[in-house]
Design an enzyme around this catalytic site. Structure first.
Site, PDB file in Angstrom:
ATOM      1  N   ASN A  25       0.874  -1.189   0.000  1.00  0.00           N
ATOM      2  CA  ASN A  25       0.000   0.000   0.000  1.00  0.00           C
ATOM      3  C   ASN A  25       0.900   1.224   0.000  1.00  0.00           C
ATOM      4  O   ASN A  25       2.120   1.113   0.160  1.00  0.00           O
ATOM      5  CB  ASN A  25      -0.966  -0.010   1.193  1.00  0.00           C
ATOM      6  CG  ASN A  25      -0.230  -0.029   2.511  1.00  0.00           C
ATOM      7  OD1 ASN A  25       0.480   0.922   2.850  1.00  0.00           O
ATOM      8  ND2 ASN A  25      -0.365  -1.118   3.261  1.00  0.00           N
ATOM      9  N   ASP A  35       1.802  -8.796   1.269  1.00  0.00           N
ATOM     10  CA  ASP A  35       2.659  -7.772   1.893  1.00  0.00           C
ATOM     11  C   ASP A  35       3.099  -8.234   3.296  1.00  0.00           C
ATOM     12  O   ASP A  35       4.305  -8.213   3.634  1.00  0.00           O
ATOM     13  CB  ASP A  35       1.843  -6.472   1.970  1.00  0.00           C
ATOM     14  CG  ASP A  35       2.653  -5.248   2.309  1.00  0.00           C
ATOM     15  OD1 ASP A  35       3.889  -5.351   2.404  1.00  0.00           O
ATOM     16  OD2 ASP A  35       2.039  -4.171   2.471  1.00  0.00           O
ATOM     17  N   SER A 118      -3.427  -6.368  -6.569  1.00  0.00           N
ATOM     18  CA  SER A 118      -4.751  -5.721  -6.435  1.00  0.00           C
ATOM     19  C   SER A 118      -5.933  -6.689  -6.390  1.00  0.00           C
ATOM     20  O   SER A 118      -7.072  -6.239  -6.205  1.00  0.00           O
ATOM     21  CB  SER A 118      -5.022  -4.690  -7.548  1.00  0.00           C
ATOM     22  OG  SER A 118      -4.334  -3.491  -7.321  1.00  0.00           O
ATOM     23  N   THR A 119      -5.702  -7.999  -6.562  1.00  0.00           N
ATOM     24  CA  THR A 119      -6.851  -8.906  -6.673  1.00  0.00           C
ATOM     25  C   THR A 119      -7.299  -9.491  -5.331  1.00  0.00           C
ATOM     26  O   THR A 119      -8.248 -10.278  -5.297  1.00  0.00           O
ATOM     27  CB  THR A 119      -6.553 -10.081  -7.629  1.00  0.00           C
ATOM     28  OG1 THR A 119      -5.543 -10.913  -7.051  1.00  0.00           O
ATOM     29  CG2 THR A 119      -6.102  -9.582  -8.992  1.00  0.00           C
ATOM     30  N   ALA A 121      -7.185  -7.924  -1.192  1.00  0.00           N
ATOM     31  CA  ALA A 121      -7.843  -6.880  -0.387  1.00  0.00           C
ATOM     32  C   ALA A 121      -8.324  -5.708  -1.242  1.00  0.00           C
ATOM     33  O   ALA A 121      -9.324  -5.063  -0.914  1.00  0.00           O
ATOM     34  CB  ALA A 121      -6.875  -6.380   0.681  1.00  0.00           C
ATOM     35  N   TYR A 122      -7.642  -5.429  -2.348  1.00  0.00           N
ATOM     36  CA  TYR A 122      -7.999  -4.266  -3.170  1.00  0.00           C
ATOM     37  C   TYR A 122      -9.131  -4.538  -4.161  1.00  0.00           C
ATOM     38  O   TYR A 122      -9.610  -3.615  -4.825  1.00  0.00           O
ATOM     39  CB  TYR A 122      -6.766  -3.714  -3.887  1.00  0.00           C
ATOM     40  CG  TYR A 122      -5.888  -2.834  -2.990  1.00  0.00           C
ATOM     41  CD1 TYR A 122      -6.213  -2.601  -1.655  1.00  0.00           C
ATOM     42  CD2 TYR A 122      -4.737  -2.216  -3.500  1.00  0.00           C
ATOM     43  CE1 TYR A 122      -5.418  -1.798  -0.843  1.00  0.00           C
ATOM     44  CE2 TYR A 122      -3.940  -1.411  -2.695  1.00  0.00           C
ATOM     45  CZ  TYR A 122      -4.282  -1.197  -1.370  1.00  0.00           C
ATOM     46  OH  TYR A 122      -3.486  -0.394  -0.580  1.00  0.00           O
TER      47      TYR A 122
END
Ligand code: AR6
Length: 172
Positions: A25, A35, A118-119, A121-122
């Site tokens: 992030n 992460d 991005s797939t 939590a985002y």
């Protein structure tokens, strides 16, 4: 398929490559998902190096060493948060991949591994994100000798199946 692109299922922190990419992030100060796993495996020096960098805008990338990881480098990139698709998400995700590949090339990384940025939590729709990831990587490899190979590390079987099908379509 494609000689310079590999698809694997597993944990990216175990990859024996020159650089692994982190789906970070914009604070670069760690989080959950891939992460969190990368920071746990690399150890506290990674967080210290990220703190010195001071953050990263969405779509850009920054590089650190990998510390306790097998990988020499971690490339931290920030994918977009899915907001419905009309807020520039596609272009921001493409630029996260492109900027990560440029950093890998500029640091002479021959092998790079990516998670499905991005797939998680985002919330970016998986197939749409996969098409962008693979199209951007194919275009970059066409124009650049480095990295020699790119591995997409899929955490689960459903993700791996989408990656294999999209790679089949796009490299046909
Ligand atoms: N190896 C490979 N892939 C993994 C691993 C792993 N060890 N762990 C999870 N994945 P996400 P994002 C997959 O949520 O959507 C963080 O809190 C996961 O199954 O990690 O870009 C950051 O700090 C999914 O397919 O990343 C940000 O705040 C993919 O990695 C935010 O989440 C990405 O899921 C970033 O969200």
């Amino acid at each position: 398929m494609h000689a310079r692109i590999h698809i694997e299922q597993g944990d990216i922190t175990l990859q024996q490559v020159d650089a692994i990419v982190n789906a970070a992030n914009s604070s670069l100060l760690g989080g959950g998902g891939v992460d969190g796993a990368i920071h746990r495996a690399a150890g506290p020096e990674l967080l210290e190096a990220c703190r010195e960098i001071g953050g990263c805008p969405t779509g850009e990338a920054r590089i650190t060493y990998g510390y306790n990881l097998a990988a020499t480098y971690v490339i931290h990139t920030v994918g977009p948060i899915w907001g419905g698709g009309d807020q520039g998400e596609d272009a921001l995700l493409a630029s996260a991949y492109r900027n990560s590949l440029e950093l890998a090339r500029d640091h002479e990384a021959a092998s790079v591994a990516f998670p499905a940025i991005s797939t998680g939590a985002y919330g970016f729709p998986l197939e749409r994100a996969t098409r962008i990831a693979i199209a951007e990587t194919l275009a970059f490899l066409d124009d650049n000798a480095l990295p020699e190979t790119v591995t997409f590390v899929c955490f689960d079987e459903a993700t791996r199946e989408v990656y294999e099908s999209v790679l089949g379509d796009l490299s046909a």
